[in-house]
Scaffold this motif. Sequence first.
Motif, PDB file in Angstrom:
ATOM      1  N   THR A  80     188.074  35.407  82.598  1.00  0.00           N
ATOM      2  CA  THR A  80     187.840  36.679  81.910  1.00  0.00           C
ATOM      3  C   THR A  80     189.083  37.570  81.965  1.00  0.00           C
ATOM      4  OG1 THR A  80     185.563  36.522  82.689  1.00  0.00           O
ATOM      5  CG2 THR A  80     186.216  38.599  81.652  1.00  0.00           C
ATOM      6  N   GLY A  81     189.514  38.044  80.796  1.00  0.00           N
ATOM      7  CA  GLY A  81     190.662  38.950  80.744  1.00  0.00           C
ATOM      8  C   GLY A  81     191.992  38.238  80.536  1.00  0.00           C
ATOM      9  N   ALA A 104     179.030  44.055  78.423  1.00  0.00           N
ATOM     10  CA  ALA A 104     179.142  42.607  78.249  1.00  0.00           C
ATOM     11  C   ALA A 104     178.464  41.933  79.429  1.00  0.00           C
ATOM     12  CB  ALA A 104     180.600  42.181  78.166  1.00  0.00           C
ATOM     13  N   ILE A 120     180.052  34.880  77.329  1.00  0.00           N
ATOM     14  CA  ILE A 120     179.962  36.339  77.224  1.00  0.00           C
ATOM     15  C   ILE A 120     179.008  36.755  76.112  1.00  0.00           C
ATOM     16  CG2 ILE A 120     181.272  38.474  76.854  1.00  0.00           C
ATOM     17  CD1 ILE A 120     183.753  37.138  77.884  1.00  0.00           C
ATOM     18  N   ILE A 166     178.192  38.691  81.393  1.00  0.00           N
ATOM     19  CA  ILE A 166     179.106  37.557  81.537  1.00  0.00           C
ATOM     20  C   ILE A 166     178.595  36.594  82.607  1.00  0.00           C
ATOM     21  CG2 ILE A 166     181.494  36.868  82.066  1.00  0.00           C
ATOM     22  CD1 ILE A 166     182.453  39.534  81.084  1.00  0.00           C
ATOM     23  N   GLY A 224     185.668  46.400  81.563  1.00  0.00           N
ATOM     24  CA  GLY A 224     186.141  45.381  80.624  1.00  0.00           C
ATOM     25  C   GLY A 224     186.164  45.905  79.203  1.00  0.00           C
ATOM     26  N   GLU A 235     186.147  44.156  68.296  1.00  0.00           N
ATOM     27  CA  GLU A 235     184.909  44.607  68.940  1.00  0.00           C
ATOM     28  C   GLU A 235     184.514  46.022  68.492  1.00  0.00           C
ATOM     29  OE1 GLU A 235     184.285  42.026  73.017  1.00  0.00           O
ATOM     30  OE2 GLU A 235     185.385  43.894  73.214  1.00  0.00           O
ATOM     31  N   ASP A 273     181.410  45.369  82.208  1.00  0.00           N
ATOM     32  CA  ASP A 273     181.070  43.947  82.352  1.00  0.00           C
ATOM     33  C   ASP A 273     180.083  43.768  83.507  1.00  0.00           C
ATOM     34  OD1 ASP A 273     182.836  43.453  80.314  1.00  0.00           O
ATOM     35  OD2 ASP A 273     184.391  42.545  81.569  1.00  0.00           O
TER      36      ASP A 273
HETATM   37  O1  RIB Z   1     188.140  39.517  76.685  1.00  0.00           O
HETATM   38  C1  RIB Z   1     187.290  39.727  77.776  1.00  0.00           C
HETATM   39  C2  RIB Z   1     186.297  40.796  77.469  1.00  0.00           C
HETATM   40  O2  RIB Z   1     185.456  40.367  76.439  1.00  0.00           O
HETATM   41  C3  RIB Z   1     185.390  41.171  78.608  1.00  0.00           C
HETATM   42  O3  RIB Z   1     185.932  42.142  79.460  1.00  0.00           O
HETATM   43  C4  RIB Z   1     184.112  41.604  77.913  1.00  0.00           C
HETATM   44  O4  RIB Z   1     183.902  42.981  77.974  1.00  0.00           O
HETATM   45  C5  RIB Z   1     184.247  41.105  76.482  1.00  0.00           C
HETATM   46  O5  RIB Z   1     184.398  42.124  75.597  1.00  0.00           O
END
Ligand code: RIB
Length: 350
Positions: A293-294, A116, A129, A118, A39, A160, A14
Amino acid sequence: GLPRITVVGSLNMDLVSYVSHHPEPGETMTSNGFAVSPGGKGANQAIACAKLSRERTVDKEGKPIPPTSQPTAHVAMAGAVGDDAHGKALQANLAAHGVDISGIQTAPTGVPSGVAVIIVDEPTGQNRIIFSPGANYQIDTTKSASLVPQGTQLLILQLEIPLDQVLRALKEARAAGVPVLLNPAPAPATEEARAKLEAAFAVAAGSGEKGLAHLVLNETETAALVPELKVQDLDTAAGLSRAASYFLAQGVENIVMTLGGRGVYYATAAEAGKEVVGELLPPETVKQVVDTTGAGDTFAGQYALEAVYATAAGKPFDCAAAVRKSNRAAAVTVQRRGAQDSIPWRDEVA
Ligand code: RIB
Ligand code: NA
């Protein structure tokens, strides 16, 4: 032995800029801060399962501290990284948290690790993102006979990695009788992908085969998966119930919709066919949202742990209790910067 969780999914580095507002078209702006940190939804969920099943193993300065108790779960991850510095760092962070990385492949030279970009809006902590898949889209199926190692008690999947790989892992799990938690993020972008995914959830009623054990998703993903449903429809109890009923009719056993500041809505197979299904649980209150995030990945990780703990104890799964605990874990994550770095250890979740 310990309950075993396998994650098949993405790993991204990230690249995060913290800003006071989102830039306008043509605008060049200066950020308030920048960070490169591990990430990717798959790796985040693996780290969430690992950290949330362990006491803190390093202090705030990163110095190792001896744990006073054993981990409560074993976590393995399968996926692909590039033959580059990001790929090495991503694998090292998983390994440092006790995740079995033997299922992670290195893509051919020239294919970069997933990245990513962000942007975090500091006043609200909300992110935007852009995901560049790189190696995540190059999982070589000839390399691994199986994506789901023997002994796995719960398989966790996101979107993903290529949909065909998701479906392959789903089929493998189903053949081995392993329950699956699907977090369909990011939402399928085409009608073709949506239809393919839907065909995989479900199982014709009466076939005797079990459907998806757990579907954990947000409003956007719900709207993308339920035909003719708009995000605004989820503002009403009727809309939520309609969406949940749709998934229950597809054979999903537990459906959990995370609704951000409104809390979490869940419904279970016991309610299938009823006119109104589900319950909305309130969100945790947090002092300040710093970086969301996360958070979704933390929620999924804690929820997955609650599911395997129930299996290991031979107890029925308590979806409401799992949602409450997962909410508490995710509330810690939103108060810290970064994805994997912000996920709490087991002893940080009350
Ligand atoms: O869900 C968060 C994640 O989405 C981030 O860490 C980024 O890499 C994206 O894939
Ligand atoms: Na965070």
